[in-house]
Scaffold this motif. Structure first.
Motif, PDB file in Angstrom:
ATOM      1  N   HIS A  99     -10.906  30.768  76.599  1.00  0.00           N
ATOM      2  CA  HIS A  99     -11.504  29.833  77.429  1.00  0.00           C
ATOM      3  C   HIS A  99     -12.866  29.751  77.149  1.00  0.00           C
ATOM      4  N   TYR A 100     -13.502  30.862  77.529  1.00  0.00           N
ATOM      5  CA  TYR A 100     -14.954  30.996  77.576  1.00  0.00           C
ATOM      6  C   TYR A 100     -15.448  30.945  76.060  1.00  0.00           C
ATOM      7  N   LEU A 101     -14.715  31.533  75.127  1.00  0.00           N
ATOM      8  CA  LEU A 101     -15.208  31.458  73.761  1.00  0.00           C
ATOM      9  C   LEU A 101     -14.967  30.236  73.042  1.00  0.00           C
ATOM     10  N   HIS A 102     -14.291  29.249  73.660  1.00  0.00           N
ATOM     11  CA  HIS A 102     -14.090  27.740  73.523  1.00  0.00           C
ATOM     12  C   HIS A 102     -15.523  27.404  73.446  1.00  0.00           C
ATOM     13  N   PHE A 103     -16.217  27.789  74.580  1.00  0.00           N
ATOM     14  CA  PHE A 103     -17.535  27.069  74.628  1.00  0.00           C
ATOM     15  C   PHE A 103     -18.779  28.158  74.272  1.00  0.00           C
ATOM     16  N   GLY A 104     -18.346  28.980  73.137  1.00  0.00           N
ATOM     17  CA  GLY A 104     -19.364  29.954  72.781  1.00  0.00           C
ATOM     18  C   GLY A 104     -19.575  31.177  73.486  1.00  0.00           C
ATOM     19  N   GLY A 105     -18.806  31.445  74.355  1.00  0.00           N
ATOM     20  CA  GLY A 105     -18.715  32.545  75.365  1.00  0.00           C
ATOM     21  C   GLY A 105     -19.675  32.281  76.433  1.00  0.00           C
TER      22      GLY A 105
END
Length: 375
Positions: A59-65
């Motif tokens: 979920h976080y990596l979807h937004f570049g972490g």
């Protein structure tokens, strides 16, 4: 060690002024390399398998972490500093987190080194309950315990440190007014239609047992869900809306453990089955558009609404609203002089850990679907 003990007994001395403010929040990763260490901090001691943490990390990596929560908190801090200046209050504002840098322990140590001994704490949670209130007291206690271990002089009553958590604000008129305007803007964004959009309030779900334990048992518990419903009702009343829904989001537990329901996505399915095609969702339970709001509402719920052919709008959160920042400034000004009962216990105007058996955390075996957050 409680915050009152760490303060060397000064928790009962209400006449001394406070000299700084700690803006205390949940924390979030600032880049891809931070994501797993952050999630490990959030779930420490709960025995979560690494593969489950990795699924949440996506979920976080979807937004570049990067979680937007730190940036949004810093924006609110800048606005609060300007508000305190406007009020003529010479109190520096510091930033500390529970789960990521700047960690509360490090910030409190910095404040002590810079000469601050009496600190007002603003938590980025409006609510009672364990995650919304008691856990912030535990953050304060942990930071003070860390300080006294590192700096033995901090145990001396003459140089001890007091951190006082400011009151909850879920019912404050500024919180309600800012929320009502956010909903109004979202309604307007949908444009005209045959029917008024259905207003749906969301807040972070918790286990049923945690909600039952929130607040004193003698008062019936369920403090958290009662406060969320009351805040939703107040916002709806301010808009002249008589019929609305209160639902939940971001549950993070195994299916066999009951949590507050219904979930926002399930509820959208139910609304569509009833022929409702226009929906405005307001995340009343959150003060900023951090990752859970963005993922759960702007991605998952929005995708469900699109599949169902719904006109969907998500209202903004209150954090950037001028009235909300003024509310924080009002709190700081009200308590900066040292007045108030610093020994009051429980989920209200208090300066120490909650009453015994009040908002005791419920066991959450294997819980991680999403990292819990109250900010």
């Amino acid at each position: 060690m409680s915050s009152s003990a760490a303060a060397g007994g000064s928790a009962t001395a209400g006449s001394e002024p406070f000299d700084a403010v700690l803006f205390l929040s949940f924390g979030g990763p600032d880049g891809p390399d931070d994501v797993m260490p952050f999630l490990e901090n959030v779930t420490r001691g709960r025995g979560i398998p690494r593969e489950r943490l990795e699924s949440v990390a996506e979920h976080y990596l979807h937004f570049g972490g990067v979680s937007p929560i730190n940036r949004l908190n810093l924006e609110m801090i800048d606005a609060l500093r300007a508000e305190l200046d406007r009020r003529g209050l010479d109190l520096p504002v510091y930033f500390g987190n529970r789960n990521w840098h700047p960690m509360a322990e490090d910030t409190v140590a910095q404040m002590y080194r810079e000469g601050h001994r009496r600190v007002l704490v603003f938590p980025t949670s409006a609510w009672g309950g364990y995650s919304g209130c008691r856990q912030y007291h535990e953050d304060i206690d942990r930071a003070l315990t860390s300080l006294t271990r590192a700096v033995p002089a901090a145990t001396d009553p003459d140089s001890a440190m007091l951190l006082r958590k400011l009151p909850q604000y879920w019912s404050h008129p500024a919180f309600v007014a800012a929320g009502a305007d956010a909903v109004r803007r979202a309604i307007e964004s949908l444009g005209p239609g045959d029917d008024a959009p259905r207003l749906v309030f969301t807040a972070h779900s918790v286990p049923d047992s945690a909600d039952a334990a929130s607040g004193p048992a003698a008062e019936g518990g369920h403090l958290y869900s009662r406060q969320v419903m009351a805040a939703s009702q107040a916002v709806a009343d301010a808009l002249g809306i008589t019929d609305f829904d209160q639902v939940w989001q971001s549950r993070s537990g195994p299916p066999q453990v009951p949590w507050l329901e219904p979930d926002i996505c399930d509820h959208l399915e139910d609304l569509a089955a009833r022929g409702i095609r226009r929906v405005v969702v307001y995340p009343v339970g959150f003060i900023s558009d951090h990752l859970e709001v963005i993922w759960d509402l702007d991605n998952e719920a929005a995708e469900v609404a699109e599949r169902l052919g719904m006109d969907y709008a998500r209202a903004g959160t209150v954090g950037p609203d001028r009235r909300f920042i003024e509310m924080i400034g009002e709190f700081v000004e009200s308590y900066a002089g040292g007045g108030g009962d610093l020994t009051a216990m429980g989920c209200a105007d208090n300066g120490r850990t909650c009453r015994e058996n009040c908002c005791v955390p419920a066991a959450r075996p294997g819980s991680v679907g999403r990292p819990p957050s109250r900010s």
